[in-house]
Design an enzyme around this catalytic site. Structure first.
Site, short mmCIF file in Angstrom:
data_model
loop_
_atom_site.label_atom_id
_atom_site.label_comp_id
_atom_site.label_asym_id
_atom_site.label_seq_id
_atom_site.Cartn_x
_atom_site.Cartn_y
_atom_site.Cartn_z
N ASN A 297 38.88 43.96 33.11
CA ASN A 297 37.46 44.16 32.82
C ASN A 297 36.74 44.77 34.01
O ASN A 297 37.09 44.53 35.16
CB ASN A 297 36.80 42.83 32.45
N MET B 248 32.84 44.79 33.85
CA MET B 248 31.56 44.64 33.15
C MET B 248 30.42 45.13 34.04
O MET B 248 29.41 45.64 33.55
CB MET B 248 31.29 43.17 32.78
N ASN C 39 29.64 33.61 43.53
CA ASN C 39 30.60 34.67 43.25
C ASN C 39 30.63 35.61 44.45
O ASN C 39 29.78 36.49 44.58
CB ASN C 39 30.21 35.41 41.97
N CYS D 231 33.84 39.28 43.11
CA CYS D 231 33.98 40.29 42.06
C CYS D 231 34.72 41.48 42.65
O CYS D 231 34.31 42.02 43.68
CB CYS D 231 32.62 40.74 41.53
N THR E 126 39.34 37.63 39.58
CA THR E 126 40.36 38.53 39.04
C THR E 126 41.01 39.40 40.12
O THR E 126 40.47 39.59 41.20
CB THR E 126 39.70 39.44 37.99
N GLY F 23 42.96 31.12 36.59
CA GLY F 23 43.81 32.31 36.51
C GLY F 23 44.95 32.10 35.53
O GLY F 23 45.96 31.50 35.88
N GLY F 24 44.75 32.54 34.29
CA GLY F 24 45.84 32.55 33.33
C GLY F 24 46.21 31.22 32.71
O GLY F 24 47.31 31.09 32.16
N GLY G 46 39.46 30.96 31.13
CA GLY G 46 38.67 32.15 30.82
C GLY G 46 39.28 32.96 29.71
O GLY G 46 38.93 32.81 28.54
N SER G 47 40.25 33.80 30.05
CA SER G 47 40.81 34.74 29.06
C SER G 47 41.31 34.05 27.80
O SER G 47 41.16 34.58 26.69
CB SER G 47 41.96 35.53 29.70
O1 RRO Z 1 30.96 41.51 35.88
C1 RRO Z 1 32.12 41.84 36.20
O2 RRO Z 1 32.55 42.99 36.02
C2 RRO Z 1 33.06 40.88 36.84
C3 RRO Z 1 32.67 39.95 37.78
BR1 RRO Z 1 30.93 39.71 38.28
C4 RRO Z 1 33.64 39.13 38.42
O3 RRO Z 1 33.38 38.30 39.30
N1 RRO Z 1 34.94 39.30 38.06
C5 RRO Z 1 35.30 40.18 37.13
O4 RRO Z 1 36.51 40.29 36.85
N2 RRO Z 1 34.35 40.98 36.51
#
Ligand code: RRO
Length: 306
Positions: free
Chosen positions: A71, A73, A128, A131, A194, A245-246, A267-268
């Site tokens: 991802n 995002m 966080n 990221c 991630t 994680g996983g 999560g996933s």
């Molecule tokens: O928003 C994201 O793209 C994102 C965040 Br903030 C994060 O901490 N970890 C991630 O995999 N995506």
């Protein structure tokens, strides 16, 4: 009354069970977070919130990988000014602790958002600093012990709820960063965010994600995340670690407890089945019974003992 073997307490938090919704998976709204609590989560973490609203990156922002998701995002969020109202709403709805994930572009921004989140009723704040693909925040902070310390110290000075720091796996020595965070005042560490990754479409000959690079999550990262928990526990055996994680089964969760985690974030796997929380809890409970153990705590770090 019989004690609940799944109950965990760490860093001043009391959870009915050790499963937590990971940040970024089901957004911010009280209603979606409540669905997860009703599905058995012991606590929930919101998507990361900053000072200002952010729309995030253009699509594609998510792609399925071999054994997980990639991802980028780009931190879409409504900004803390608006979100404080939803935190208030969450507090009236949720029957489990609410952890608000916070990001910023400076130590002062992190502190400002964290303070507002805590005043609005967050039971804990998760920073966080990890990221993998948004510039000037995230991993750029979490990869540098000096900057990380500055951020954590500034936040610690303005909140009186537990402070959790979510670490990046994209570093050469995660235990060193964990130590820096704890020395600056972190009450617990989440390991991990991630893994930085890329996917390429052979037909278009272009990267799939609009942002090119993204964060890999899901089963593919589990052994890496487990090793990160292992390394932190070796260095900081008295600091609560939340494994992430996983994790998609009770035995994944038990592996993380044995490596040193006091709780796990999921999560996933929620994308496939919201019932994952209850399924993990049921499995962990029957494992504890089979092993004649009275609590999750008895598992924490057990694999390190010779
Ligand atoms: O928003 C994201 O793209 C994102 C965040 Br903030 C994060 O901490 N970890 C991630 O995999 N995506």
């Amino acid at each position: 009354m019989e004690r609940n073997p799944l109950r965990v307490s760490f860093a001043g938090l009391e959870l009915e069970n050790p499963t937590i919704l990971a940040s970024g998976v089901l957004g911010y709204s009280a209603e979606s977070l409540d669905r997860v609590v009703r599905a058995g989560a012991g606590a929930v973490v919101t998507k990361s919130i900053g000072v200002e609203p952010r729309v995030g990156y253009v699509n594609p922002t998510l792609v399925q990988a071999e054994a997980g998701f990639l991802n980028a995002m780009g931190l879409p969020n409504p900004g803390i000014g608006v979100y404080v109202q939803e935190i208030g709403h969450c507090k009236t709805v949720l029957r489990a602790p609410l952890v608000v994930s916070v990001f910023g572009y400076s130590a002062q921004e992190y502190a400002g958002v964290a303070k507002k989140a805590a005043s609005a009723g967050a039971d804990a704040v998760e920073l966080n600093v990890s990221c993998p693909h948004v510039r000037q925040t995230g991993a750029e902070i979490g990869q540098d012990p000096k900057i990380l310390k500055e951020v954590v110290e500034n936040v610690k000075a303005v909140i009186d709820v537990p402070l959790i720091v979510k670490l990046s796996p994209n570093v050469s020595d995660i235990a060193l960063l964990g130590r820096a965070a704890v020395e600056a005042g972190a009450d617990a560490l989440t390991a991990v965010n991630t893994l930085k990754a890329v996917a390429i479409d052979v037909e278009t000959t272009r990267p799939v994600l609009a942002n090119v690079k993204g964060g890999l999550s899901g089963a593919a990262v589990k052994p890496v995340a487990l090793r990160c928990v292992w390394d932190i526990f070796e260095e900081l055996p008295d600091v609560p670690i939340i494994g992430c994680g996983g994790i998609s089964s009770w035995s994944d969760a038990v592996e993380f407890f044995l490596a040193g985690a006091s709780a796990v974030q999921i999560g996933s796997a929620v994308a496939f089945d919201e019932g994952i929380f209850n399924a993990v809890n049921r499995g962990v409970l029957s494992y504890l019974r089979r092993k004649h153990l009275g609590s999750v705590k008895e598992l924490v770090g057990l694999a390190h003992r010779s």
